[in-house]
Each structure stands twice: as C-alpha cells, then as structure tokens.
Design an enzyme around this catalytic site. Structure first.
Site, PDB file in Angstrom:
ATOM      1  N   ARG A   1      28.662  22.915 -43.398  1.00  0.00           N
ATOM      2  CA  ARG A   1      29.885  22.983 -44.202  1.00  0.00           C
ATOM      3  C   ARG A   1      30.867  21.978 -43.594  1.00  0.00           C
ATOM      4  O   ARG A   1      30.814  21.687 -42.404  1.00  0.00           O
ATOM      5  CB  ARG A   1      30.505  24.381 -44.146  1.00  0.00           C
ATOM      6  CG  ARG A   1      29.619  25.498 -44.682  1.00  0.00           C
ATOM      7  CD  ARG A   1      30.315  26.847 -44.507  1.00  0.00           C
ATOM      8  NE  ARG A   1      29.524  27.943 -45.061  1.00  0.00           N
ATOM      9  CZ  ARG A   1      28.732  28.745 -44.356  1.00  0.00           C
ATOM     10  NH1 ARG A   1      28.623  28.565 -43.041  1.00  0.00           N
ATOM     11  NH2 ARG A   1      28.061  29.720 -44.932  1.00  0.00           N
TER      12      ARG A   1
ATOM     13  N   LYS B   1      31.275  30.678 -40.963  1.00  0.00           N
ATOM     14  CA  LYS B   1      32.264  31.577 -41.556  1.00  0.00           C
ATOM     15  C   LYS B   1      32.434  32.811 -40.690  1.00  0.00           C
ATOM     16  O   LYS B   1      31.463  33.354 -40.168  1.00  0.00           O
ATOM     17  CB  LYS B   1      31.833  31.987 -42.969  1.00  0.00           C
ATOM     18  CG  LYS B   1      32.023  30.898 -44.011  1.00  0.00           C
ATOM     19  CD  LYS B   1      31.732  31.431 -45.396  1.00  0.00           C
ATOM     20  CE  LYS B   1      32.052  30.392 -46.457  1.00  0.00           C
ATOM     21  NZ  LYS B   1      31.793  30.890 -47.806  1.00  0.00           N
TER      22      LYS B   1
ATOM     23  N   HIS C   1      30.103  19.024 -49.526  1.00  0.00           N
ATOM     24  CA  HIS C   1      29.156  20.107 -49.822  1.00  0.00           C
ATOM     25  C   HIS C   1      27.894  19.582 -50.514  1.00  0.00           C
ATOM     26  O   HIS C   1      26.834  20.193 -50.409  1.00  0.00           O
ATOM     27  CB  HIS C   1      29.831  21.165 -50.698  1.00  0.00           C
ATOM     28  CG  HIS C   1      28.991  22.393 -50.885  1.00  0.00           C
ATOM     29  ND1 HIS C   1      28.897  23.376 -49.915  1.00  0.00           N
ATOM     30  CD2 HIS C   1      28.181  22.771 -51.902  1.00  0.00           C
ATOM     31  CE1 HIS C   1      28.070  24.312 -50.349  1.00  0.00           C
ATOM     32  NE2 HIS C   1      27.626  23.979 -51.543  1.00  0.00           N
TER      33      HIS C   1
ATOM     34  N   ARG D   1      25.219  19.136 -48.032  1.00  0.00           N
ATOM     35  CA  ARG D   1      24.650  20.434 -47.631  1.00  0.00           C
ATOM     36  C   ARG D   1      23.681  20.944 -48.690  1.00  0.00           C
ATOM     37  O   ARG D   1      22.587  21.415 -48.387  1.00  0.00           O
ATOM     38  CB  ARG D   1      25.808  21.419 -47.428  1.00  0.00           C
ATOM     39  CG  ARG D   1      25.426  22.852 -47.110  1.00  0.00           C
ATOM     40  CD  ARG D   1      26.703  23.614 -46.763  1.00  0.00           C
ATOM     41  NE  ARG D   1      26.583  25.058 -46.834  1.00  0.00           N
ATOM     42  CZ  ARG D   1      26.138  25.840 -45.845  1.00  0.00           C
ATOM     43  NH1 ARG D   1      25.723  25.300 -44.712  1.00  0.00           N
ATOM     44  NH2 ARG D   1      26.102  27.149 -45.980  1.00  0.00           N
TER      45      ARG D   1
ATOM     46  N   HIS E   1      23.680  31.539 -44.263  1.00  0.00           N
ATOM     47  CA  HIS E   1      24.008  32.472 -45.338  1.00  0.00           C
ATOM     48  C   HIS E   1      23.758  33.907 -44.886  1.00  0.00           C
ATOM     49  O   HIS E   1      22.719  34.204 -44.305  1.00  0.00           O
ATOM     50  CB  HIS E   1      23.136  32.201 -46.573  1.00  0.00           C
ATOM     51  CG  HIS E   1      23.545  30.979 -47.334  1.00  0.00           C
ATOM     52  ND1 HIS E   1      22.705  30.322 -48.199  1.00  0.00           N
ATOM     53  CD2 HIS E   1      24.714  30.293 -47.372  1.00  0.00           C
ATOM     54  CE1 HIS E   1      23.332  29.295 -48.729  1.00  0.00           C
ATOM     55  NE2 HIS E   1      24.554  29.253 -48.235  1.00  0.00           N
TER      56      HIS E   1
ATOM     57  N   TYR F   1      19.621  27.664 -54.566  1.00  0.00           N
ATOM     58  CA  TYR F   1      18.947  26.374 -54.424  1.00  0.00           C
ATOM     59  C   TYR F   1      17.578  26.362 -55.107  1.00  0.00           C
ATOM     60  O   TYR F   1      17.065  25.310 -55.455  1.00  0.00           O
ATOM     61  CB  TYR F   1      18.802  26.025 -52.935  1.00  0.00           C
ATOM     62  CG  TYR F   1      20.142  25.866 -52.267  1.00  0.00           C
ATOM     63  CD1 TYR F   1      20.653  26.875 -51.451  1.00  0.00           C
ATOM     64  CD2 TYR F   1      20.925  24.750 -52.485  1.00  0.00           C
ATOM     65  CE1 TYR F   1      21.898  26.756 -50.859  1.00  0.00           C
ATOM     66  CE2 TYR F   1      22.171  24.631 -51.888  1.00  0.00           C
ATOM     67  CZ  TYR F   1      22.643  25.623 -51.080  1.00  0.00           C
ATOM     68  OH  TYR F   1      23.874  25.508 -50.514  1.00  0.00           O
TER      69      TYR F   1
END
Length: 299
Positions: free
Chosen positions: A149, A173, A245, A248, A271, A280
C-alpha cells in the site's frame, strides 16, 4: 459526559486501543460524526449522542445521499453505526438509531491492472539523470515487487529491510506487521538508490531510518507518490486511470495468473480475510479455467 467532542475522543481511544484501527480509518469515522454534528447545527437541532433519535439520523442520511455517491454514503452509515454500537457497548445508550438504516448496494469496481509491458514502460520512463531518478525507480520497483500500500511504502524503514533473508518488514493497517518477500531485482534498485540519490541528501532529524526521502531529507507524502506515477503515465501516453494501488493490484493479479495460490497472496498483501483477496480472482476467469484443466482429474 454531555457534549459530542467528549464522546468522540472516547470513541477514538477505543478505536485505537481496543480495535487497533489505522489513523486513516479513525479520521474517516470522526469525519462522518462531525458531518452529523454539522447537520444538527445547520438545522438548529439540539441533540447529543445519547438522545439523538432514529428519525433525525435518517433525515441526515437522506440529505447526505443527495450529494455523495453510494460508496461514500455507505462509509458514512458504517462509521455512524460503529459509533452508536460503541455507545451501547459502553452503556451510554440502549439502542442503535442506525439499526434499520440499510447500506446502499455498491457495484464493486475493479481497479485497472497494468500489464508487465506497461509496468516496464513506466519504469523505463523514469529520468535516471534527475536528482530523484534512482529513488523513483526504486519506489516503482518496490510497489510492484512487494505489493505494498502507498502508506506502507512511505513509512518503510531501512531497519525493515532484511535482504539477506529475502524479506522486508511491513507495517500495515492497524499497525499490524507482516514479512513480505523481496526479489533480487527490487533489492538491487533499493541498494542503488541508497548509495546514490539518498546518500547525497541532508537528512532531517527523525528521518534517518526512513527509506524513501524527499529532496528536503524528510519522509515522502502519499500525494507525492501519486504525482510521480501520474506524471510517468502522461509521459508514456498511458490511457488508464492509475495510482500507487494499481501496482499492488497488478502484483496480486500477475502472481495469480502465474499460478500462485490465493492464501499466499493474502498473506503477502496483508488482507485480514481471504474474501478481500478474492477480488483479484474476478479479474481473469481464464485463470480458473486453467486451474481446472491443470488439476482436475476429469479435465
């Protein structure tokens, strides 16, 4: 507690300490609550978080829906719902005025993906003779090579690089850390940047360990990374809407198309849920056909 700001501060502490949410998420949730406060003030409505009614909140959501797109509206609803759930959790309220308010259905728009040729063209377009040339090439190689990210890229530290082991440590995150493999090519370009562009800078105090620096010797901003990429896209006449992004997304897509399993991609992307990673898969159904043809006993 009687006013909104006290409850908001308490909610922010809860989100930081109890839930480990990122600064961006907390800022977004706070912004949503402040929009509600602004609506009350504009309409001369005197309510606090404890006595505000479902009807008033519904009116606010309805008014908001006129000026924002469905995804923004969904975020406002989600943010307020979390806030009132917190108040119930802390025994400030017994009911959630957001309970019957439905989040609008959002068509999940997949971001553009770059082909390997397009990525090569963007990287080749970097002017290596400029003062930031080696840095910019290393940035693009790291975004694509590690699937980071943009917030993870700009906060990357030199002490996070474990090149001998072939990994970098990434703070994702909610300050969750993960180790991501880094290829020899990406390592090579980071090393070149460190020994050239970076070594010429007068590094500001507190930024000595930050890997990617601006010309003033400080950490780069997210906006600067966006600008670098947008300028390169214009330079090669790339008619796609791209951002950091996109690299990524391309990282994950190319891994999947070349046979990587979804669980491995999930770990590398950081994730929480594999359902997030499944976005994806939706890109290229041919990949699923290839999986059946390669692995199913009745192909």
């Amino acid at each position: 507690m009687s006013n909104w700001s006290t409850y908001i501060k308490s909610f922010q502490s809860y989100m930081t300490i109890e839930r480990g949410l990122s600064k961006n998420t907390i800022a977004n949730y706070t912004f949503d609550i402040e929009k509600l406060i602004e609506y009350l003030a504009t309409n001369n409505l005197s309510y606090n978080p404890i006595n505000i009614t479902e009807e008033i909140v519904q009116q606010f959501i309805y008014e908001t829906s006129k000026s924002v797109n469905p995804s923004s509206q969904a975020r406002v609803i989600s943010g307020l719902r979390s806030f009132f759930l917190y108040l119930i959790f802390e025994d400030y309220r017994t009911d959630n005025p957001m309970e019957l308010i439905e989040i609008p259905k959002i068509g999940r728009k997949l971001p553009d993906t770059l082909s390997t040729d397009e990525i090569d063209s963007l990287i080749d377009a970097v002017d290596l003779s400029s003062n930031e040339g080696e840095r910019n090439r290393a940035i693009l190689e790291t975004l694509y090579g590690c699937g980071l990210r943009v917030s993870e890229l700009i906060s990357l530290k030199i002490s996070d690089l474990f090149f001998e082991e072939g990994f970098i440590k990434v703070s994702g995150k909610g300050d969750k850390q993960r180790f991501v493999p880094i290829g020899n090519l990406t390592q090579k370009y980071i090393d070149i940047y460190k020994s050239t562009d970076r070594s010429k800078l007068s590094i500001q105090k507190g930024h000595e360990d930050t890997l990617f620096l601006n010309r003033r010797g400080k950490q780069l901003t997210r906006a600067m990374i966006f600008t670098i990429i947008k300028d390169l896209a214009v330079k090669i006449n790339l008619n796609k809407s791209i951002s950091p992004h996109t690299f990524r997304h391309s990282f994950a897509t190319h891994l999947l198309e070349n046979g990587a399993d979804l669980r491995s991609i999930q770990l590398m992307l950081g994730h929480e849920s594999i359902t997030t990673t499944e976005i994806y898969v939706h890109l290229d159904r041919r990949h699923l056909t290839q999986v059946i043809n390669a692995f199913h006993p009745r192909k």
